[in-house]
Scaffold this active site. Sequence first.
Site, mmCIF file in Angstrom:
data_model
loop_
_atom_site.group_PDB
_atom_site.id
_atom_site.type_symbol
_atom_site.label_atom_id
_atom_site.label_comp_id
_atom_site.label_asym_id
_atom_site.label_seq_id
_atom_site.Cartn_x
_atom_site.Cartn_y
_atom_site.Cartn_z
ATOM 1 N N THR A 1 0.827 -1.207 0.000
ATOM 2 C CA THR A 1 0.000 0.000 0.000
ATOM 3 C C THR A 1 0.862 1.259 0.000
ATOM 4 O OG1 THR A 1 -1.518 1.255 1.405
ATOM 5 C CG2 THR A 1 -0.110 -0.297 2.525
ATOM 6 N N ASP A 2 0.261 2.379 -0.423
ATOM 7 C CA ASP A 2 0.979 3.656 -0.336
ATOM 8 C C ASP A 2 1.058 4.159 1.111
ATOM 9 O OD1 ASP A 2 -1.688 4.404 0.019
ATOM 10 O OD2 ASP A 2 -1.702 5.929 -1.557
ATOM 11 N N GLU A 3 0.259 3.564 2.019
ATOM 12 C CA GLU A 3 0.241 4.073 3.403
ATOM 13 C C GLU A 3 1.583 3.869 4.112
ATOM 14 O OE1 GLU A 3 -3.117 3.387 5.863
ATOM 15 O OE2 GLU A 3 -4.519 3.529 4.201
ATOM 16 N N TYR B 1 -1.953 -0.519 11.124
ATOM 17 C CA TYR B 1 -2.098 -1.184 9.811
ATOM 18 C C TYR B 1 -0.888 -0.881 8.930
ATOM 19 C CZ TYR B 1 -3.364 -1.594 4.877
ATOM 20 O OH TYR B 1 -3.330 -1.882 3.532
ATOM 21 N N LYS C 1 2.099 -3.338 7.412
ATOM 22 C CA LYS C 1 2.369 -3.511 5.982
ATOM 23 C C LYS C 1 3.825 -3.125 5.679
ATOM 24 C CE LYS C 1 -0.045 -4.537 3.025
ATOM 25 N NZ LYS C 1 -0.443 -5.870 2.459
HETATM 26 P P1 NAD Z 1 -9.872 -7.141 2.224
HETATM 27 O O1 NAD Z 1 -9.894 -6.873 3.685
HETATM 28 O O2 NAD Z 1 -11.080 -6.837 1.403
HETATM 29 O O3 NAD Z 1 -9.566 -8.694 1.985
HETATM 30 C C1 NAD Z 1 -8.570 -9.378 2.689
HETATM 31 C C2 NAD Z 1 -8.671 -10.860 2.369
HETATM 32 O O4 NAD Z 1 -7.626 -11.532 3.096
HETATM 33 C C3 NAD Z 1 -10.003 -11.490 2.809
HETATM 34 O O5 NAD Z 1 -10.486 -12.369 1.827
HETATM 35 C C4 NAD Z 1 -9.631 -12.245 4.082
HETATM 36 O O6 NAD Z 1 -10.450 -13.388 4.303
HETATM 37 C C5 NAD Z 1 -8.187 -12.636 3.785
HETATM 38 N N1 NAD Z 1 -7.424 -12.847 5.015
HETATM 39 C C6 NAD Z 1 -7.327 -11.997 6.079
HETATM 40 N N2 NAD Z 1 -6.572 -12.564 7.050
HETATM 41 C C7 NAD Z 1 -6.162 -13.780 6.568
HETATM 42 C C8 NAD Z 1 -5.370 -14.830 7.096
HETATM 43 N N3 NAD Z 1 -4.844 -14.755 8.331
HETATM 44 N N4 NAD Z 1 -5.131 -15.909 6.320
HETATM 45 C C9 NAD Z 1 -5.666 -16.000 5.062
HETATM 46 N N5 NAD Z 1 -6.453 -15.062 4.533
HETATM 47 C C10 NAD Z 1 -6.707 -13.951 5.284
HETATM 48 O O7 NAD Z 1 -8.583 -6.416 1.681
HETATM 49 P P2 NAD Z 1 -8.357 -5.632 0.303
HETATM 50 O O8 NAD Z 1 -8.822 -4.251 0.455
HETATM 51 O O9 NAD Z 1 -8.833 -6.461 -0.811
HETATM 52 O O10 NAD Z 1 -6.760 -5.578 0.278
HETATM 53 C C11 NAD Z 1 -6.006 -6.642 -0.287
HETATM 54 C C12 NAD Z 1 -4.533 -6.314 -0.203
HETATM 55 O O11 NAD Z 1 -4.256 -5.129 -0.921
HETATM 56 C C13 NAD Z 1 -4.041 -6.074 1.224
HETATM 57 O O12 NAD Z 1 -2.757 -6.635 1.337
HETATM 58 C C14 NAD Z 1 -3.984 -4.560 1.330
HETATM 59 O O13 NAD Z 1 -3.003 -4.164 2.258
HETATM 60 C C15 NAD Z 1 -3.612 -4.179 -0.081
HETATM 61 N N6 NAD Z 1 -4.060 -2.848 -0.524
HETATM 62 C C16 NAD Z 1 -5.374 -2.479 -0.357
HETATM 63 C C17 NAD Z 1 -5.793 -1.248 -0.850
HETATM 64 C C18 NAD Z 1 -7.235 -0.797 -0.740
HETATM 65 O O14 NAD Z 1 -7.536 0.349 -1.059
HETATM 66 N N7 NAD Z 1 -8.159 -1.637 -0.300
HETATM 67 C C19 NAD Z 1 -4.872 -0.387 -1.468
HETATM 68 C C20 NAD Z 1 -3.538 -0.804 -1.594
HETATM 69 C C21 NAD Z 1 -3.154 -2.040 -1.123
HETATM 70 O O1 DAU Z 2 -4.110 4.043 0.573
HETATM 71 C C1 DAU Z 2 -4.347 2.670 0.487
HETATM 72 C C2 DAU Z 2 -5.174 2.226 1.658
HETATM 73 O O2 DAU Z 2 -6.501 2.713 1.437
HETATM 74 C C3 DAU Z 2 -5.192 0.703 1.845
HETATM 75 O O3 DAU Z 2 -3.895 0.273 2.161
HETATM 76 C C4 DAU Z 2 -6.161 0.307 2.956
HETATM 77 O O4 DAU Z 2 -6.241 -1.113 3.044
HETATM 78 C C5 DAU Z 2 -7.522 0.877 2.634
HETATM 79 O O5 DAU Z 2 -8.429 0.578 3.685
HETATM 80 C C6 DAU Z 2 -7.451 2.382 2.414
HETATM 81 O O6 DAU Z 2 -7.152 3.064 3.654
HETATM 82 P P1 DAU Z 2 -7.875 4.437 4.071
HETATM 83 O O7 DAU Z 2 -7.770 4.583 5.534
HETATM 84 O O8 DAU Z 2 -7.393 5.557 3.220
HETATM 85 O O9 DAU Z 2 -9.379 4.073 3.601
HETATM 86 P P2 DAU Z 2 -10.801 4.361 4.299
HETATM 87 O O10 DAU Z 2 -11.843 4.019 3.285
HETATM 88 O O11 DAU Z 2 -10.890 3.728 5.634
HETATM 89 O O12 DAU Z 2 -10.785 5.934 4.488
HETATM 90 C C7 DAU Z 2 -10.651 6.818 3.378
HETATM 91 C C8 DAU Z 2 -10.655 8.232 3.915
HETATM 92 O O13 DAU Z 2 -11.982 8.512 4.437
HETATM 93 C C9 DAU Z 2 -9.712 8.445 5.090
HETATM 94 O O14 DAU Z 2 -9.208 9.772 5.033
HETATM 95 C C10 DAU Z 2 -10.604 8.301 6.316
HETATM 96 C C11 DAU Z 2 -11.940 8.828 5.835
HETATM 97 N N1 DAU Z 2 -13.132 8.200 6.449
HETATM 98 C C12 DAU Z 2 -13.212 6.850 6.491
HETATM 99 C C13 DAU Z 2 -14.303 6.230 7.071
HETATM 100 C C14 DAU Z 2 -14.383 4.718 7.135
HETATM 101 C C15 DAU Z 2 -14.151 9.006 6.943
HETATM 102 O O15 DAU Z 2 -14.081 10.247 6.872
HETATM 103 N N2 DAU Z 2 -15.227 8.394 7.518
HETATM 104 C C16 DAU Z 2 -15.332 7.041 7.603
HETATM 105 O O16 DAU Z 2 -16.360 6.548 8.169
#
Ligand code: NAD
Ligand code: DAU
Length: 350
Positions: A132-134, A157, A161
């Site tokens: 992730t970019d975080e 988190y 990562k």
């Molecule tokens: P998500 O939470 O939707 O899905 C996570 C998946 O991992 C689920 O299917 C869950 O069952 C599985 N999982 C969790 N713990 C596990 C364990 N102990 N063993 C096996 N499986 C397990 O997550 P996502 O948003 O799809 O993110 C997927 C990946 O991409 C993550 O590594 C996240 O850090 C990365 N990522 C997410 C975002 C985003 O915006 N969502 C952005 C950049 C990177």
């Molecule tokens: O940048 C990549 C990341 O983006 C991934 O690595 C993470 O897995 C993914 O969850 C996401 O993280 P964020 O914290 O940026 O996503 P979230 O949707 O939780 O929040 C987006 C923005 O909105 C953040 O600034 C927090 C704000 N927010 C979020 C929630 C859930 C609110 O203002 N209200 C809310 O209820």
Amino acid sequence: MKKTIIITGGAGFIGSHVVREFVLKYPGYHIVNLDALTYAGNLANLKDIENLTNYTFVKVDITDAEKVLSTFREYQPDGVIHLAAESHVDRSIADPLAFVMTNVIGTVNLLNAAKIIWEGNFEGKRFHHVSTDEVYGTLGETGLFTEETSYDPHSPYSASKASSDHFVRAYHDTYDFPVVLTNCSNNYGPNHFPEKLIPLCIHNILNNRPLPIYGDGKFTRDWLFVIDHAKAIDLVFHDGKLGESYNVGGFNEWQNIDLVNELCKQVDEKLKRPQGTAAKLITFVKDRPGHDFRYAIDASKINKELGYQPSVTFEEGLSKTIDWYLSNQDWLDQVASGEYQNYYQKQYQG
Ligand code: NAD
Ligand code: DAU
């Protein structure tokens, strides 16, 4: 020759799109979806491809080193694409250890299993770590994250990562283990769990509940349509240089409040209601502790080296996303029942 690829976290949001992309695009690959099915994992995300002969699901928790190794021995993967993770920042604030277990220990278990079955012969093998970019921390009003930006995570988190990224690179540097990494910005699209901002707001609009905006709503994220992330993973998995990281993003920054207003406008249009109906639900709430102010990705490396470009504009992607949620309210209701209600109560009313 047929290749076997293990994709971890394939039942989750991004993982399910990656699994579908690979299963449909590469009939010659056997795709093994390895997932523990936590609250975030949902096999309904893959209903359309579950009976295809080049797809297999295995229920494995990556914190269980023995089970991971026996699964790797059984399937003998040529490649691993690792997405399984605890992914929600707010949950990491409530329970950091769960993030260490899955994101750090789970990643090292996968690295070890692959290293053992590949027995030091890494020819044609690849471990793609999806990050992730975080990990880069936060930006002020200007600037972009490049692959050279120092790691500076602030939430449990992002710290977990960042730690997993360091382990992946350490295996490359120490054992010559064949890795590639991607660090992507915020994804949005179908099958996104409604704890995250966009699907949470869509779900709440449909249920006439407040749309909780943290702090002043000026926090900024850089949004990419999930299928475009899956396409970037495909490119880097196949053509990325070993040992290297690629930032993935679409140069698409939005302040949270502007994004939620745009979402409200589009939902009102699609539901043929007076403009302003959904936006009346916007409610400013207590800020997230340690809330990163701004993320923005410089995606020029993946563009220049691998020719990557997102396929949809934000307007198209957001419209497709809203349409998907409006047509799949059963999916939303199903994932938002049970455990989600306890989470929601603690997070927003607790
Ligand atoms: P998500 O939470 O939707 O899905 C996570 C998946 O991992 C689920 O299917 C869950 O069952 C599985 N999982 C969790 N713990 C596990 C364990 N102990 N063993 C096996 N499986 C397990 O997550 P996502 O948003 O799809 O993110 C997927 C990946 O991409 C993550 O590594 C996240 O850090 C990365 N990522 C997410 C975002 C985003 O915006 N969502 C952005 C950049 C990177
Ligand atoms: O940048 C990549 C990341 O983006 C991934 O690595 C993470 O897995 C993914 O969850 C996401 O993280 P964020 O914290 O940026 O996503 P979230 O949707 O939780 O929040 C987006 C923005 O909105 C953040 O600034 C927090 C704000 N927010 C979020 C929630 C859930 C609110 O203002 N209200 C809310 O209820």
